[in-house]
Design a protein around this motif. Sequence first.
Motif, short mmCIF file in Angstrom:
data_model
loop_
_atom_site.label_atom_id
_atom_site.label_comp_id
_atom_site.label_asym_id
_atom_site.label_seq_id
_atom_site.Cartn_x
_atom_site.Cartn_y
_atom_site.Cartn_z
N PHE A 1 0.48 -1.35 0.08
CA PHE A 1 -0.27 0.27 0.14
C PHE A 1 0.61 1.05 -0.38
N SER A 2 0.28 2.30 -1.23
CA SER A 2 1.42 3.77 -0.52
C SER A 2 0.32 4.41 -1.12
N PRO A 3 0.83 5.80 -0.15
CA PRO A 3 -1.23 6.60 0.23
C PRO A 3 -1.44 7.73 -0.89
N ASN A 4 0.11 7.41 -2.04
CA ASN A 4 -0.07 8.35 -2.98
C ASN A 4 -0.97 7.50 -4.14
N GLY A 5 -1.69 9.08 -3.96
CA GLY A 5 -2.76 8.77 -6.07
C GLY A 5 -4.34 7.74 -4.79
N THR A 6 -4.23 8.29 -3.43
CA THR A 6 -5.52 8.03 -2.99
C THR A 6 -6.54 9.11 -2.76
N ALA A 7 -5.94 9.84 -3.09
CA ALA A 7 -6.66 11.25 -3.28
C ALA A 7 -6.35 12.00 -4.33
N VAL A 8 -7.27 12.16 -5.34
CA VAL A 8 -7.14 12.93 -6.44
C VAL A 8 -8.77 13.64 -7.21
N PRO A 9 -7.51 14.72 -6.52
CA PRO A 9 -8.95 16.25 -6.95
C PRO A 9 -9.38 16.46 -8.63
N TYR A 10 -10.35 16.29 -8.66
CA TYR A 10 -10.94 17.00 -10.34
C TYR A 10 -12.06 17.50 -10.51
N ASP A 11 -12.09 18.44 -9.71
CA ASP A 11 -12.51 20.26 -9.74
C ASP A 11 -12.30 20.48 -8.06
N PHE A 12 -12.96 21.82 -8.68
CA PHE A 12 -12.54 22.62 -7.51
C PHE A 12 -12.65 22.09 -6.00
N SER A 13 -13.99 21.09 -5.90
CA SER A 13 -14.41 21.20 -5.26
C SER A 13 -14.65 19.88 -4.31
N SER A 14 -14.33 19.15 -5.67
CA SER A 14 -14.63 17.41 -5.05
C SER A 14 -13.40 16.96 -5.59
N CYS A 15 -13.14 15.44 -5.11
CA CYS A 15 -11.58 14.19 -5.28
C CYS A 15 -12.60 13.05 -4.89
N HIS A 16 -11.66 12.23 -5.65
CA HIS A 16 -12.08 11.07 -6.01
C HIS A 16 -11.24 10.40 -4.96
N PHE A 17 -11.60 9.67 -4.20
CA PHE A 17 -10.40 8.91 -3.54
C PHE A 17 -10.48 6.78 -3.53
N TYR A 18 -9.45 6.70 -2.94
CA TYR A 18 -8.89 5.18 -3.04
C TYR A 18 -8.62 4.64 -2.07
N ASN A 19 -9.11 3.48 -1.78
CA ASN A 19 -8.74 2.40 -0.76
C ASN A 19 -8.20 3.38 0.79
N MET A 20 -9.11 4.52 1.17
CA MET A 20 -9.44 5.42 2.68
C MET A 20 -8.79 4.56 3.72
N SER A 21 -9.87 3.16 3.53
CA SER A 21 -9.41 1.99 4.97
C SER A 21 -7.46 2.32 5.07
N CYS A 22 -7.06 1.54 4.34
CA CYS A 22 -5.46 1.57 4.11
C CYS A 22 -5.12 2.61 4.64
N ARG A 23 -5.73 3.45 3.83
CA ARG A 23 -4.78 5.12 3.98
C ARG A 23 -4.44 5.45 5.65
N PHE A 24 -5.72 5.62 5.83
CA PHE A 24 -6.06 5.41 7.25
C PHE A 24 -4.94 5.04 8.65
N LEU A 25 -5.38 3.70 8.25
CA LEU A 25 -4.69 2.63 8.60
C LEU A 25 -2.99 2.85 8.91
N THR A 26 -2.29 3.90 8.20
CA THR A 26 -1.01 4.14 8.03
C THR A 26 -0.87 5.64 9.45
N TYR A 27 -1.57 5.65 9.51
CA TYR A 27 -1.50 6.90 10.69
C TYR A 27 -1.48 6.12 12.24
N LEU A 28 -2.00 4.55 11.90
CA LEU A 28 -2.38 4.20 13.16
C LEU A 28 -0.82 3.30 13.23
N ASP A 29 0.07 3.71 12.90
CA ASP A 29 1.35 3.18 12.65
C ASP A 29 2.13 3.98 14.06
N HIS A 30 1.95 4.28 15.03
CA HIS A 30 2.39 5.00 15.92
C HIS A 30 3.15 4.19 17.62
#
Length: 716
Positions: free
Chosen positions: A374-403
């Motif tokens: 898993f790499s967080p790169n490319g998991t949040a892609v903005p496509y206009d000024f107010s929207s954003c596409h998300f990919y694999n958010m659960s894995c992205r969040f879990l990386t923050y629990l590496d504490h």
Amino acid sequence: MHDNYAVFVDNVVKNYGNREVLKQLCMKVERGTIYGLLGASGCGKTTLLSCIVGRKNIDGGEIWVLGGKPGEPGSGVPGPRVGYMPQDIALVGEFTVKDAIYYFGRIFGMDESLIAKRYRSLQTLLELPPDDRFLKNCSGGQQRRVSLAASLVHKPELLIMDEPTVGVDPVLRDGIWNHLVDITRKENTSVIITTHYIEECRQANKIGLMREGRLLAEESPGRLLTIFNTTTLEEVFLILSRRQEEGRLTDVASLPIADDQNNTIVDATHLAGSTASVATVSTFEISTGSTDVLTTKPKENRCKTKNSMSTNRMKALLDKNWKQFYRNITGVVFLLTFPIIQTSIFMSTVGGNIRDIKLGIVNDESMTTACPNFSPNGTAVPYDFSSCHFYNMSCRFLTYLDHPMIHKVPYDTVEEATEAVTHGHIVGVLYMSENFTGLAEERIEKGKDIDPVVLDLSQIKVWMDMSNRQIGATLQVKLVDLYINFQNDLFNDCKFIPGLADLPIDIDYYYGDQDEPYTVFMIPGSLITIMFFMGAMMTSQIIIMDRHEGVWDRSIVAGVTSMEITVTHLMLQASIAIFQTVEMLIVVFAIYQQTYSGSILLIYLMVYLQGICGMCYGFWVSVISTDHSMANIIVTGAFLPMMMLSGMMWPTEGMPFALRMVAKCLPFTVAIESLRNVTKKGWSLDNFEVYDGLAISVLWAIFFGSLSLYLVKKKR
Ligand SMILES: Nc1ncnc2c1ncn2[C@@H]1O[C@H](COP(=O)(O)OP(=O)(O)OP(=O)(O)O)[C@@H](O)[C@H]1O
């Protein structure tokens, strides 16, 4: 009339509780004579002597010593006119033989050369052990001889000895008696001696036969033997005791009274048919028989007996305390290492970062917590000024629990994870649903128009075991923090307005900060309570030891005041506390590198004053305690409630109002708050909230000190 007697006891009554130990006892000791006080164990001899030397109050009658009442001006006690050898050794074990004699010599105000001269002659007379032998290493008999020498060193007018010849070799015992006879003759010294060896009292000018708190007879040994026509004093005692049993004690009063004008002692030894010590006794004349001696004015004091504080006595006491301290290596090591150990333990154990809390992870979105490759790169892609596409958010969040605080433990189902919580294997379960990413995106997209079901499903669910509140609460706060970080980074990637993910409340800090460990809050409390209780423990133990060894009482009889003893004890301990405070501050601020804002000198003073306050408290504990165990129970028993009430662990604001008021009046509640104001806020003495902490320490120290001194004087 009382001036004519060394000791005049008139109808004295002494009770211990409801028990009458001395029953209207009368006793007369003429000046320049030896008075042998005989009686079975427990008949009240020691009590009587303690009353004579002023260490116990009487409940009735009167006592006159050398022309005055004990403790009153004009009397011989306390002070150097009297030499007192108590039944217990009553000397400091850490003293050498020489130290013991010099200690009393100095207290009696003798100069060093005179002490040295007297010491040499007593050494020969009493066959004392070598100069440098510690008393704790001497045999019981040797200690008793040193104790006797200490009572003789200043050539007192009145010598009071409680069983001085116990355990002494017969030849030496004979030598001691010869010396007593000698000083009564040559120096007009008066001697009161108790002994279990009844027959040795034949050499006394008068003996008092005591039984059950009364004197059965008071007469010269020779006359007693003649009157009762016996060969031993034992027999006389037996006859009198029987008469007392039969209620015919009135007969004793009708015994022929010794003629005060009769100057010649009956040769008791001859009457007894014994040859022991004949020479001394048969040639000895009762000097007190003569009227001129009876009316002789008390000798002028050879040593000053002022009641105020004396430099000489203070020096002697300080020397004693110092020797008692440094010659007890275990004590020295304990007193100097205890503050370091205590403070280090506190700093290493309280408020540290909690690590490796086991948190169960159930991630239905990716079916694994490892999120391989898993790499967080490319998991949040903005496509206009107010929207954003998300990919694999659960894995992205879990990386923050590496504490370091969190140890992730994967589970396949919530049920499995919950089971693990109930068995205590993990402290909580974190769950993310199957479509976590889509729901998260919808939640942001729709904002206020979101369906409540979607809103609920988009949440990260956490079930916590809060039975250990500290761990549960710490983990909870950390999860919220990490989520905010996760969301901030996410919004950043989506190029949303910076700060949109932050809580809509902006908190700034005047003193300290959010990440400050709990230790920082606890430091002032721990410094102050450690210092206070160390002072209390140290003082109560040392003073009780002094009292139990009898050194306190003996020194008081020698003329030392309670104030001098207390002040000198506190002086030494206050000096030790200087080092202890330094050690504690070094541990906290240098070794554990805690920061402080105020003056280090002020911090030092506040902690040190609490040590002094603790010492005065310890002094009070020693006065109201009968022994070490009781003192320990009081000091340690008070420790927990005082600590709880001090606000060191939990703010006093959490207490009921009345209790908070009580807490504020205790010695260290306000002091801790003041110290916190100095360490954290950098306040100085200009602030009342600092000043009151110092004031309360001083006021409590004065209160405990004065109360203890009052009780010491009253409690006899
Ligand atoms: N502080 C005290 N409190 C209560 N009772 C006491 C106290 N001191 C002594 N006693 C009791 O008073 C009685 C007299 O004691 P005391 O020590 O005066 O006797 P004694 O004749 O000197 O005995 P011994 O020759 O064994 O020393 C004893 O029964 C003793 O238990």
